[in-house]
Scaffold this active site. Sequence first.
Site, mmCIF file in Angstrom:
data_model
loop_
_atom_site.group_PDB
_atom_site.id
_atom_site.type_symbol
_atom_site.label_atom_id
_atom_site.label_comp_id
_atom_site.label_asym_id
_atom_site.label_seq_id
_atom_site.Cartn_x
_atom_site.Cartn_y
_atom_site.Cartn_z
ATOM 1 N N GLU A 40 0.832 -1.214 0.000
ATOM 2 C CA GLU A 40 0.000 0.000 0.000
ATOM 3 C C GLU A 40 0.865 1.261 0.000
ATOM 4 O O GLU A 40 0.677 2.159 0.826
ATOM 5 C CB GLU A 40 -0.958 -0.012 1.200
ATOM 6 C CG GLU A 40 -1.864 -1.227 1.213
ATOM 7 C CD GLU A 40 -2.972 -1.154 2.270
ATOM 8 O OE1 GLU A 40 -2.792 -0.455 3.283
ATOM 9 O OE2 GLU A 40 -4.019 -1.797 2.061
ATOM 10 N N GLU B 203 -6.157 -8.298 -0.053
ATOM 11 C CA GLU B 203 -6.674 -8.382 1.312
ATOM 12 C C GLU B 203 -8.168 -8.123 1.281
ATOM 13 O O GLU B 203 -8.632 -7.173 0.651
ATOM 14 C CB GLU B 203 -6.041 -7.298 2.220
ATOM 15 C CG GLU B 203 -4.553 -7.395 2.412
ATOM 16 C CD GLU B 203 -4.010 -6.294 3.339
ATOM 17 O OE1 GLU B 203 -4.810 -5.565 3.965
ATOM 18 O OE2 GLU B 203 -2.780 -6.162 3.428
#
Length: 481
Positions: A120, A265
């Site tokens: 991220e 995720e």
Amino acid sequence: MWAFCMVLVMALCHLQGGQGEALKDIGVNWGAMASTPLYPPVVVDLLKENGISRIKLFDADPWTVGAFSGSDIEVMVGIPNEMLKKLSKDKDNAEHWVKHNVSKQVDGGVNIRYISVGNEPFLKSYNDSFVGITLPAMKNVQRAINKAGLGDKIKVTSALNADVYESATDKPSDGTFRKDIYDIMKQIVSFLDENKSPFLVNIYPFLSLYQNEDFPKDYAFFDGNAKGTDDKNVHYTNMFDANLDTLIWSLKKAGHPNVSIVIGEVGWPTDGDKNANEENAKRFYRGFLKRMASKKGTPLHPKSMITYLFSLTDENQKSIAPGDFERHWGIFTYDGKPKFSIDFSGKGQDKMPIAAKGVVYQEKKWCVLKQVNNNNKQAVGEALTYACSMGDCTSLGFARSCANLNLAGNVSYAFNQYFQINDQSVEACDFNGLAEIVPNDPSKGSCHFPIALMSSANIVKAMHHVKGYLIAFTLIFTFFL
Ligand SMILES: *[C@@H]1O[C@H](CO)[C@@H](O)[C@H](O)[C@H]1NC(C)=O
Ligand SMILES: *[C@@H]1O[C@H](CO)[C@@H](O)[C@H](O)[C@H]1NC(C)=O
Ligand SMILES: *[C@@H]1O[C@H](CO)[C@@H](O)[C@H](O)[C@H]1NC(C)=O
Ligand SMILES: *[C@@H]1O[C@H](CO)[C@@H](O)[C@H](O)[C@H]1NC(C)=O
């Protein structure tokens, strides 16, 4: 001979004793930001027992990755954001990383399939620190992978949060990559397309619910009666679909509609917030896994996707800047016990997953507030604050698993967390004489007072001692046969 047959029968029973096959596209994330992460061979066994055949790691720790050797479990290794600079700067660094952390492991029998370069990296909270270096690092790693002859087998990508795209109207068809990183995203997507690598995206309906008081709760799940959103003849009944299709539109508009998608995720936490509990987690996974089993995907992406659930276990040292729930994403507790029933095959026949076997705990002792001499409210308050600043108190408070404690219970809970995180050191259970070590488990109802696990290093040390016995035992046993 009989003994041999017994061993054979037991082995066969063992093979059939697992939870059954999970969906072949389902994997789990395993993060190690815990004071005592599970021992990697225990995790390998836990996945096998539950029929899970894919794992996503956040680094490439050689010992952890090596534990998957010969297991057939498909591994995604990660490159932490802190390493991006080094890898972006110099091809040699990337080659060195690939040689030691990938080629060596592949040669050793680990089935590495993906590399996530960064985790991220474009979160707004990073203030653009990684914006300029992520793609150069990806390119250097890809070059090194190609050079190692692994380009067809191992795909290079980067785990991106769903905030890299947005829609001003909330309609998927208005979706586009975020303005401040648009050019970079376009180049990354072009890189992925060229190398037939997937777009790896993290999507969290829970966070939408957490961040917005007005978010319709049912829209976060798959079985709800949410009113939903209409968009170009498509009716969206849940946030996951709408979010993923916003990505589909963004890819289309950037000129790369054929890039495949992997969910890096997705999951639901069980503590640390009023919406984070086992019931909601169970409901979310039930709906999500059924959907994945149907292979219907989303309206604009009507096919199955490889998906990594978040997460395998709780992590008591994750940053709680985003919220206290961050330390409670596990489908399993920190020590590998299942929290709620779930059906990894997506058939909706929920049952408790199989717990981790061979978990090694420290001694059965806990640290609590002394029953006497605790009238000094200020001293107790200060000790509580200190213990919570170092240990994990995210289960304390309204609508959480330890909401049932009184103030003294709160203090004991905090003392114990601090004591366990410090490997049960006697000095960590003092608090100016306010604390004492007890042999009886102070857990109460849903509030669990944990015991720390033995660190992996200590297990390895202990095993060296055991090895001698094992060899002797094997020799005697063979002789007996
Ligand atoms: C391999 O990965 C580990 C964990 O991410 C890292 O600490 C180490 O520096 C890497 N090795 C090389 C040679 O880059
Ligand atoms: C980002 O910037 C904000 C405000 O300037 C600052 O408070 C924060 O510490 C910075 N974060 C990082 C990761 O540099
Ligand atoms: C996407 O794939 C389809 C089918 O293989 C192909 O016809 C089309 O040209 C591709 N589009 C782009 C932009 O590459
Ligand atoms: C226990 O601690 C939590 C979190 O610090 C707090 O919200 C709660 O009010 C405390 N409970 C009592 C009974 O003091």
